[in-house]
Design a protein around this motif. Structure first.
Motif, PDB file in Angstrom:
ATOM      1  N   ASP A 177     -57.715 -44.362  58.001  1.00  0.00           N
ATOM      2  CA  ASP A 177     -57.634 -44.868  59.443  1.00  0.00           C
ATOM      3  C   ASP A 177     -56.244 -45.307  59.842  1.00  0.00           C
ATOM      4  N   ALA A 178     -55.526 -45.832  58.727  1.00  0.00           N
ATOM      5  CA  ALA A 178     -54.285 -46.524  59.063  1.00  0.00           C
ATOM      6  C   ALA A 178     -53.199 -45.441  58.992  1.00  0.00           C
ATOM      7  N   ALA A 179     -53.489 -44.500  58.139  1.00  0.00           N
ATOM      8  CA  ALA A 179     -52.189 -43.302  57.852  1.00  0.00           C
ATOM      9  C   ALA A 179     -53.174 -42.086  57.869  1.00  0.00           C
ATOM     10  N   PRO A 180     -53.665 -41.462  59.065  1.00  0.00           N
ATOM     11  CA  PRO A 180     -54.211 -40.392  59.028  1.00  0.00           C
ATOM     12  C   PRO A 180     -53.972 -39.012  58.688  1.00  0.00           C
ATOM     13  N   ARG A 181     -52.311 -38.994  58.622  1.00  0.00           N
ATOM     14  CA  ARG A 181     -51.749 -37.992  57.912  1.00  0.00           C
ATOM     15  C   ARG A 181     -51.957 -37.604  56.624  1.00  0.00           C
ATOM     16  N   TYR A 182     -52.786 -38.500  55.676  1.00  0.00           N
ATOM     17  CA  TYR A 182     -52.764 -38.504  54.580  1.00  0.00           C
ATOM     18  C   TYR A 182     -54.187 -38.114  54.068  1.00  0.00           C
ATOM     19  N   THR A 183     -55.192 -37.959  55.074  1.00  0.00           N
ATOM     20  CA  THR A 183     -56.290 -37.608  54.718  1.00  0.00           C
ATOM     21  C   THR A 183     -56.690 -36.605  53.948  1.00  0.00           C
ATOM     22  N   ALA A 184     -56.052 -35.374  53.758  1.00  0.00           N
ATOM     23  CA  ALA A 184     -56.261 -34.374  53.313  1.00  0.00           C
ATOM     24  C   ALA A 184     -55.883 -34.368  51.449  1.00  0.00           C
ATOM     25  N   SER A 185     -55.017 -35.358  51.312  1.00  0.00           N
ATOM     26  CA  SER A 185     -54.484 -35.752  49.710  1.00  0.00           C
ATOM     27  C   SER A 185     -55.244 -36.828  49.213  1.00  0.00           C
ATOM     28  N   LEU A 186     -55.993 -37.809  50.236  1.00  0.00           N
ATOM     29  CA  LEU A 186     -56.537 -38.975  49.462  1.00  0.00           C
ATOM     30  C   LEU A 186     -58.268 -38.552  49.303  1.00  0.00           C
ATOM     31  N   SER A 187     -58.762 -38.987  48.303  1.00  0.00           N
ATOM     32  CA  SER A 187     -60.049 -38.871  47.992  1.00  0.00           C
ATOM     33  C   SER A 187     -60.497 -39.959  47.172  1.00  0.00           C
ATOM     34  N   ALA A 188     -61.726 -40.286  46.944  1.00  0.00           N
ATOM     35  CA  ALA A 188     -62.464 -41.195  46.577  1.00  0.00           C
ATOM     36  C   ALA A 188     -63.734 -41.337  45.837  1.00  0.00           C
ATOM     37  N   GLY A 189     -64.160 -41.941  45.051  1.00  0.00           N
ATOM     38  CA  GLY A 189     -65.620 -41.918  44.343  1.00  0.00           C
ATOM     39  C   GLY A 189     -65.904 -42.905  43.282  1.00  0.00           C
ATOM     40  N   GLY A 190     -66.794 -42.539  42.482  1.00  0.00           N
ATOM     41  CA  GLY A 190     -67.250 -43.426  41.330  1.00  0.00           C
ATOM     42  C   GLY A 190     -66.347 -43.062  39.948  1.00  0.00           C
ATOM     43  N   LEU A 191     -66.548 -43.727  39.095  1.00  0.00           N
ATOM     44  CA  LEU A 191     -65.793 -43.418  37.812  1.00  0.00           C
ATOM     45  C   LEU A 191     -66.396 -42.017  37.224  1.00  0.00           C
ATOM     46  N   ASP A 192     -67.564 -41.500  37.504  1.00  0.00           N
ATOM     47  CA  ASP A 192     -67.981 -40.153  37.245  1.00  0.00           C
ATOM     48  C   ASP A 192     -67.393 -39.250  37.852  1.00  0.00           C
ATOM     49  N   SER A 193     -66.545 -39.589  38.993  1.00  0.00           N
ATOM     50  CA  SER A 193     -65.833 -38.495  39.576  1.00  0.00           C
ATOM     51  C   SER A 193     -64.447 -38.171  39.131  1.00  0.00           C
ATOM     52  N   ALA A 194     -64.021 -38.912  37.932  1.00  0.00           N
ATOM     53  CA  ALA A 194     -62.654 -38.765  37.470  1.00  0.00           C
ATOM     54  C   ALA A 194     -62.392 -37.385  36.972  1.00  0.00           C
ATOM     55  N   GLU A 195     -63.356 -36.585  36.793  1.00  0.00           N
ATOM     56  CA  GLU A 195     -63.198 -35.178  36.031  1.00  0.00           C
ATOM     57  C   GLU A 195     -61.941 -34.495  36.529  1.00  0.00           C
ATOM     58  N   GLY A 196     -61.257 -34.014  35.825  1.00  0.00           N
ATOM     59  CA  GLY A 196     -60.138 -33.104  36.151  1.00  0.00           C
ATOM     60  C   GLY A 196     -58.953 -33.327  35.310  1.00  0.00           C
TER      61      GLY A 196
END
Length: 291
Positions: A177-196
């Protein structure tokens, strides 16, 4: 950001402190006293343990008693943001967390210097973050202060994970919301989404205080990757040990970040930016001697 050194009738008695709970382990007094010696200034810098249910009252009393500046550590950075709501720097406003407080013209001011401290330390580690895949573990005050600075480096992806999923996604929403230009590069989730496979994994949780590492199932280090713990200790932290075992080519603690963010706080309060390198070297030697 334009800052002004707070005025005081007697510079030799100027009082500063780091406020947190717990706070007995903090090296901030050593750092700021070293900065003062380096720049020829006189100051008093203490540790201030605030009750968990009375942070705002403790801050109010500190400044009413003649205090000039406070560094804010776990777990009060978000409360500091609320307390200084009417005097936030742009950096702090976007972060939603404050680690530096001071009085200016009778108003409580708040800034966040964590991001600058982290980026400067990563640069010292030889890291160029452009195009990197970064996993940030934690969504509290420590993480909030570094999300936007990390995104501004041009990293390919920044994924924030937290034990409480809602906190991670709330951080993502607030930041986009504060910096919409970064919407595509920022993601979030639980600890179980750290895979990669990640080029940098940063631990912004307080787990190392209890000598534990976050449970990051499925998280792997890419070749030449870095495991970075914002916490520091006299020996490798639990997160650093996990990262090494998990294949990180390089691991380091947050001592350089601590000194770097402190230097910017010192500049806000005193109008001069001290040299980080000799203070970091002295502090590292002190920690090694304590082993």
């Amino acid at each position: 950001m334009t800052t002004h050194a707070p005025s005081t009738p007697n510079p030799s008695l100027r009082k500063f402190a780091v406020i947190g709970n717990p706070v007995a382990h903090s090296r901030s007094p050593f750092i700021h006293q070293a900065f003062a010696a380096q720049t020829g200034m006189s100051l008093v810098y203490d540790r201030l343990c605030a009750p968990l249910d009375n942070f705002a009252g403790t801050v109010k009393h500190f400044f009413a008693d003649g205090g000039v500046g406070l560094n804010v550590t776990v777990p009060f950075k978000e409360q500091a943001w609320q307390t200084a709501q009417d005097g936030l720097s742009e950096r702090a406003r976007v972060a939603g967390a404050v680690n530096t407080l001071w009085m200016q013209d009778g108003q409580l001011k708040g800034c966040n210097t964590d991001g600058i401290g982290l980026l400067n330390d990563l640069e010292r580690q030889g890291q160029n973050l452009a195009g990197k895949r970064i996993l940030l573990v934690g969504a509290g005050g420590a993480a909030k202060g570094v999300v936007l600075p990390l995104l501004e480096t041009g990293c390919a992806r920044l994924h924030v994970v937290n034990r409480t999923v809602e906190k991670a996604t709330a951080l993502q929403t607030a930041m986009t919301d504060a910096a919409p230009r970064y919407t595509a590069s920022l993601s979030a989730g639980g600890l179980d989404s750290a895979e990669g496979h990640w080029d940098i994994i940063i631990n912004a949780t307080s787990s190392s205080i209890d000598d534990k590492a976050p449970a990051l199932k499925g998280a792997h280090f890419a070749p030449n990757a870095l495991g970075y713990d914002m916490f520091y200790a006299t020996r490798p932290t639990a997160f650093m040990r996990w990262a090494k075992d998990a294949g990180a080519a390089q691991v380091c603690d947050g001592l350089g970040m601590l000194v770097g963010q402190a230097a910017v706080s010192f500049q806000i309060w005193n109008g001069v930016l001290p040299d980080v390198a000799p203070v970091l070297a002295a502090l590292r030697a002190q920690l090694h001697a304590a082993q």
